[in-house]
Design a protein around this motif. Structure first.
Motif, PDB file in Angstrom:
ATOM      1  N   PRO A  32       8.165 -41.135 -26.586  1.00  0.00           N
ATOM      2  CA  PRO A  32       7.270 -40.073 -27.074  1.00  0.00           C
ATOM      3  C   PRO A  32       5.802 -40.443 -26.886  1.00  0.00           C
ATOM      4  CG  PRO A  32       8.282 -41.234 -28.909  1.00  0.00           C
ATOM      5  CD  PRO A  32       8.944 -41.732 -27.673  1.00  0.00           C
ATOM      6  N   ALA A  33       5.030 -39.499 -26.397  1.00  0.00           N
ATOM      7  CA  ALA A  33       3.596 -39.705 -26.181  1.00  0.00           C
ATOM      8  C   ALA A  33       2.765 -39.169 -27.336  1.00  0.00           C
ATOM      9  CB  ALA A  33       3.171 -39.029 -24.884  1.00  0.00           C
ATOM     10  N   ALA A  34       3.423 -38.624 -28.347  1.00  0.00           N
ATOM     11  CA  ALA A  34       2.701 -37.985 -29.452  1.00  0.00           C
ATOM     12  C   ALA A  34       1.773 -38.937 -30.211  1.00  0.00           C
ATOM     13  CB  ALA A  34       3.693 -37.329 -30.405  1.00  0.00           C
ATOM     14  N   PRO A  35       2.152 -40.188 -30.500  1.00  0.00           N
ATOM     15  CA  PRO A  35       1.207 -41.044 -31.239  1.00  0.00           C
ATOM     16  C   PRO A  35      -0.113 -41.261 -30.505  1.00  0.00           C
ATOM     17  CG  PRO A  35       3.400 -41.986 -31.332  1.00  0.00           C
ATOM     18  CD  PRO A  35       3.463 -40.840 -30.377  1.00  0.00           C
ATOM     19  N   ALA A  36      -0.056 -41.510 -29.211  1.00  0.00           N
ATOM     20  CA  ALA A  36      -1.291 -41.710 -28.452  1.00  0.00           C
ATOM     21  C   ALA A  36      -2.097 -40.415 -28.371  1.00  0.00           C
ATOM     22  CB  ALA A  36      -0.976 -42.238 -27.057  1.00  0.00           C
ATOM     23  N   LEU A  37      -1.411 -39.294 -28.222  1.00  0.00           N
ATOM     24  CA  LEU A  37      -2.121 -38.010 -28.178  1.00  0.00           C
ATOM     25  C   LEU A  37      -2.737 -37.680 -29.537  1.00  0.00           C
ATOM     26  CD1 LEU A  37       0.316 -35.922 -25.980  1.00  0.00           C
ATOM     27  CD2 LEU A  37      -1.885 -36.878 -25.320  1.00  0.00           C
ATOM     28  N   ASN A  38      -2.060 -38.055 -30.621  1.00  0.00           N
ATOM     29  CA  ASN A  38      -2.637 -37.853 -31.949  1.00  0.00           C
ATOM     30  C   ASN A  38      -3.900 -38.680 -32.138  1.00  0.00           C
ATOM     31  OD1 ASN A  38      -0.615 -36.083 -32.655  1.00  0.00           O
ATOM     32  ND2 ASN A  38       0.619 -37.633 -33.691  1.00  0.00           N
ATOM     33  N   LEU A  39      -3.884 -39.917 -31.641  1.00  0.00           N
ATOM     34  CA  LEU A  39      -5.079 -40.754 -31.733  1.00  0.00           C
ATOM     35  C   LEU A  39      -6.215 -40.195 -30.873  1.00  0.00           C
ATOM     36  CD1 LEU A  39      -3.426 -44.271 -31.740  1.00  0.00           C
ATOM     37  CD2 LEU A  39      -4.674 -43.195 -33.607  1.00  0.00           C
ATOM     38  N   LEU A  40      -5.867 -39.649 -29.716  1.00  0.00           N
ATOM     39  CA  LEU A  40      -6.888 -38.998 -28.889  1.00  0.00           C
ATOM     40  C   LEU A  40      -7.480 -37.786 -29.604  1.00  0.00           C
ATOM     41  CD1 LEU A  40      -5.629 -38.977 -25.204  1.00  0.00           C
ATOM     42  CD2 LEU A  40      -7.759 -39.899 -26.056  1.00  0.00           C
ATOM     43  N   GLY A  41      -6.628 -37.024 -30.260  1.00  0.00           N
ATOM     44  CA  GLY A  41      -7.111 -35.882 -31.030  1.00  0.00           C
ATOM     45  C   GLY A  41      -8.006 -36.305 -32.177  1.00  0.00           C
ATOM     46  N   ALA A  42      -7.663 -37.411 -32.821  1.00  0.00           N
ATOM     47  CA  ALA A  42      -8.503 -37.927 -33.902  1.00  0.00           C
ATOM     48  C   ALA A  42      -9.857 -38.382 -33.377  1.00  0.00           C
ATOM     49  CB  ALA A  42      -7.791 -39.079 -34.608  1.00  0.00           C
ATOM     50  N   CYS A  43      -9.858 -39.020 -32.205  1.00  0.00           N
ATOM     51  CA  CYS A  43     -11.126 -39.418 -31.585  1.00  0.00           C
ATOM     52  C   CYS A  43     -11.976 -38.201 -31.248  1.00  0.00           C
ATOM     53  CB  CYS A  43     -10.864 -40.246 -30.330  1.00  0.00           C
ATOM     54  SG  CYS A  43     -10.209 -41.880 -30.619  1.00  0.00           S
ATOM     55  N   LEU A  44     -11.326 -37.154 -30.765  1.00  0.00           N
ATOM     56  CA  LEU A  44     -12.056 -35.931 -30.441  1.00  0.00           C
ATOM     57  C   LEU A  44     -12.642 -35.288 -31.696  1.00  0.00           C
ATOM     58  CD1 LEU A  44     -12.962 -33.748 -28.451  1.00  0.00           C
ATOM     59  CD2 LEU A  44     -10.727 -32.678 -28.734  1.00  0.00           C
TER      60      LEU A  44
END
Length: 103
Positions: free
Chosen positions: A71-83
């Motif tokens: 699953p790529a969701a954890p990394a995408l969630n962190l990217l969303g948090a950075c954004l």
């Protein structure tokens, strides 16, 4: 598909680019505002590079996880948090840096 990636991996790649690019743009604007009026570009590199490395790592990690079938969701969630952090704190930091540069 392009680059030998499947459709799901290409979707994760596009999503990571969509989340990471605005964050990097806000960081670049902050670095430009901080170095306004200075002659050397070394300060720009020293300010922007350490802040941009986590965004690049999270984006590449999401694509790698998707390639491996994980699953790529954890990394995408962190990217969303950075954004979110960049969009919420960035304009105020840029405005403060511009005010300091104009004094």
């Amino acid at each position: 598909w392009q680059y030998g990636l499947g459709e799901e991996v290409m979707g994760v790649l596009l999503l990571s680019l969509a989340l990471g690019t605005p964050s990097l743009c806000v960081l670049a604007a902050l670095g430009a505002a901080l170095t306004l009026g200075l002659r050397g570009a070394l300060l720009l590199v020293l300010v922007v590079l350490p802040l941009s490395v986590p965004i690049l790592i999270f984006g590449s990690h999401a694509v790698t996880q998707s390639l491996l079938g994980l699953p790529a969701a954890p990394a995408l969630n962190l990217l969303g948090a950075c954004l979110c952090l960049a969009l919420l704190a960035g304009p105020w930091a840029i405005a403060a840096a511009l005010r300091l540069a104009l004094e």
